[in-house]
Design an enzyme around this catalytic site. Structure first.
Site, PDB file in Angstrom:
ATOM      1  N   LYS A 186       0.826  -1.207   0.000  1.00  0.00           N
ATOM      2  CA  LYS A 186       0.000   0.000   0.000  1.00  0.00           C
ATOM      3  C   LYS A 186       0.875   1.278   0.000  1.00  0.00           C
ATOM      4  O   LYS A 186       2.091   1.208   0.188  1.00  0.00           O
ATOM      5  CB  LYS A 186      -0.929  -0.013   1.211  1.00  0.00           C
ATOM      6  CG  LYS A 186      -1.985  -1.131   1.152  1.00  0.00           C
ATOM      7  CD  LYS A 186      -2.866  -1.037  -0.072  1.00  0.00           C
ATOM      8  CE  LYS A 186      -4.209  -1.730   0.069  1.00  0.00           C
ATOM      9  NZ  LYS A 186      -4.165  -3.211  -0.011  1.00  0.00           N
TER      10      LYS A 186
HETATM   11  C1  LIG Z   1      -5.498  -3.929   0.676  1.00  0.00           C
HETATM   12  C2  LIG Z   1      -6.965  -3.747   0.746  1.00  0.00           C
HETATM   13  C3  LIG Z   1      -7.725  -4.214   1.819  1.00  0.00           C
HETATM   14  C4  LIG Z   1      -7.194  -5.107   2.890  1.00  0.00           C
HETATM   15  O1  LIG Z   1      -6.072  -4.716   3.516  1.00  0.00           O
HETATM   16  P1  LIG Z   1      -5.057  -5.783   4.169  1.00  0.00           P
HETATM   17  O2  LIG Z   1      -4.233  -4.907   5.029  1.00  0.00           O
HETATM   18  O3  LIG Z   1      -4.273  -6.416   3.063  1.00  0.00           O
HETATM   19  O4  LIG Z   1      -5.869  -6.748   4.949  1.00  0.00           O
HETATM   20  C5  LIG Z   1      -9.071  -3.922   1.843  1.00  0.00           C
HETATM   21  N1  LIG Z   1      -9.661  -3.224   0.863  1.00  0.00           N
HETATM   22  C6  LIG Z   1      -8.969  -2.775  -0.201  1.00  0.00           C
HETATM   23  C7  LIG Z   1      -9.663  -1.980  -1.243  1.00  0.00           C
HETATM   24  C8  LIG Z   1      -7.606  -3.047  -0.306  1.00  0.00           C
HETATM   25  O5  LIG Z   1      -6.939  -2.637  -1.389  1.00  0.00           O
END
Ligand SMILES: *Cc1c(COP(=O)(O)O)cnc(C)c1O
Length: 397
Positions: A186
């Site tokens: 992210k």
């Molecule tokens: C990455 C993501 C998540 C989940 O996050 P994690 O930290 O990987 O559990 C949820 N929603 C969206 C849109 C994402 O891109």
């Protein structure tokens, strides 16, 4: 994006402060931790940056969504509206509290279409969960109006859009609760981690207790703390939080780099009248983690993506065929392939959706290409990349 590209001395410095004390847990151990409270530090900084009263750090973005739903008292048989284009985590969180994800069409914003949402609202609907995919948002004003009209909650899945804004407010702070992911890929990362933000004292208190087995966090003896309601463990560790403390300090720099790289490529592509860029609703500012546009036909989009990959242009996503982000490949959800038995309410609520018509979503997704905007590119690399994309588009348009 992603923030790990620029992992460096600041992250190491913050992590070392935790390693020096050896206290890896975010609660308790007041003496040995020698004043290091990394999870708390990041929560304070995040609440400030997002202009909200409260932030709760959690073990992942999926955990943040789960805790957000639990904290707003969503449970068995309640319906939550989500887009047909999202990451699987959005519906996993809904299922995990016994609620029913109701898939709804997207529009040219690549996020929930408010008109389709209005049609999907029924007596069991409790919340609308827009997902700000690829750095940009839905028409949140229209969705907030629907929420007001029908007494629903607005829960923002802002996991992919940290740093963007809507009507001058940071994304995630517009609805009743907003959720972020700090997983490894992210915009900013904790390695693994997530957070929810809110201005609602009750939801925050619920989130604080629920994510730590129901601990009320009163007093300074964990063993003697009360448990006013059932909880779970969605805690983040101090080591992960320490990485996040450093990355959050760099968020605005990361967004500025993304905007610069995005703008260079976008400007080059504006020579093609056949290309329609993703619509950003009025009042919205992207976080520039992706550059997304639509080609005139699905066939063309597929061909261009293959040609780009052959030419060595990486990071071009054709989500329409992706296993994790679009309803077409979510057979495990729509066929209810769970390890254990799911509640009857969930089974019935999901079963009916298998034959739903998502032609409107298919029209946009089938023609969409999304380009990841990296942080580590040098300006010449961005220019070369833009030129290659232009060349390939010119061959196919
Ligand atoms: C990455 C993501 C998540 C989940 O996050 P994690 O930290 O990987 O559990 C949820 N929603 C969206 C849109 C994402 O891109």
């Amino acid at each position: 994006m992603p923030g790990f590209e620029l992992f460096g001395s600041l992250e190491q410095k913050e992590t070392n402060k935790v390693l020096e004390t050896g206290v890896l847990m975010r609660y308790g151990f007041d003496g040995p931790r020698k004043g290091q409270w990394k999870a708390k530090e990041m929560e304070e900084a995040l609440a400030k940056r997002m202009e909200v009263k409260y932030a709760q750090l959690l073990s992942s973005g999926t955990a943040a969504l789960t805790v957000a739903l639990a904290s707003t008292e969503i449970g068995l048989g309640d319906e939550v509206i989500v887009p047909s284009f999202t990451f699987v985590a959005s519906f996993e969180a809904i299922l995990s509290v016994g609620a029913i994800p109701v898939l709804v069409d997207i529009d040219d914003t690549l996020t929930l279409d408010p008109k389709a949402v209005a049609k999907a609202i029924g007596p069991k609907t409790k919340a609308i969960m827009p997902v700000h995919m690829c750095g940009s948002m839905a028409n949140l004003r229209a969705l907030a109006n629907l929420c007001r009209e029908h007494n629903l909650l607005l829960i923002e899945d802002a996991c992919q859009a940290i740093g963007g804004t809507y009507e001058g407010k940071p994304l995630g702070s517009y609805g009743d609760i907003g959720c972020f992911s700090f997983d490894y890929v992210k915009t900013i990362t904790c390695g693994e981690g997530g957070a929810l933000i809110t201005n609602n004292a009750k939801y925050y208190k619920h989130a604080d207790h629920y994510s730590d087995h129901g601990h009320d966090h009163i007093g300074n003896d964990r063993g003697k703390e009360g448990h006013p309601f059932l909880g779970y463990n969605f805690r983040i560790s101090e080591l992960n939080a320490a990485v996040g403390v450093a990355q959050l300090k760099r968020l605005d720099d990361f967004i500025a780099i993304q905007e610069k790289n995005y703008s260079i490529i976008r400007k080059e592509l504006e020579v093609f009248p056949e290309i329609k860029f993703r619509t950003v609703p009025e009042g919205g500012v992207e976080n520039y983690s992706f550059l997304s546009f639509f080609l005139p036909t699905q066939e063309m989009a597929k061909k261009v993506q293959i040609a780009l990959s052959k030419a060595g242009v990486d990071g071009c996503f054709y989500w329409y065929d992706n296993n994790w982000h679009y309803y077409k490949k979510w057979d495990h959800l729509l066929d209810l392939k769970s390890l254990g038995k799911l509640p009857m309410e969930v089974q019935e609520g999901v079963k009916n959706q298998k034959n739903n018509d998502f032609a409107a979503s298919d029209n946009w997704m089938g023609r969409n290409l999304s380009f990841l905007i990296k942080l580590s590119w040098k300006e010449v690399e961005v220019m070369e990349r833009a030129k290659k994309i232009v060349q390939i588009l010119a061959q196919h348009l």
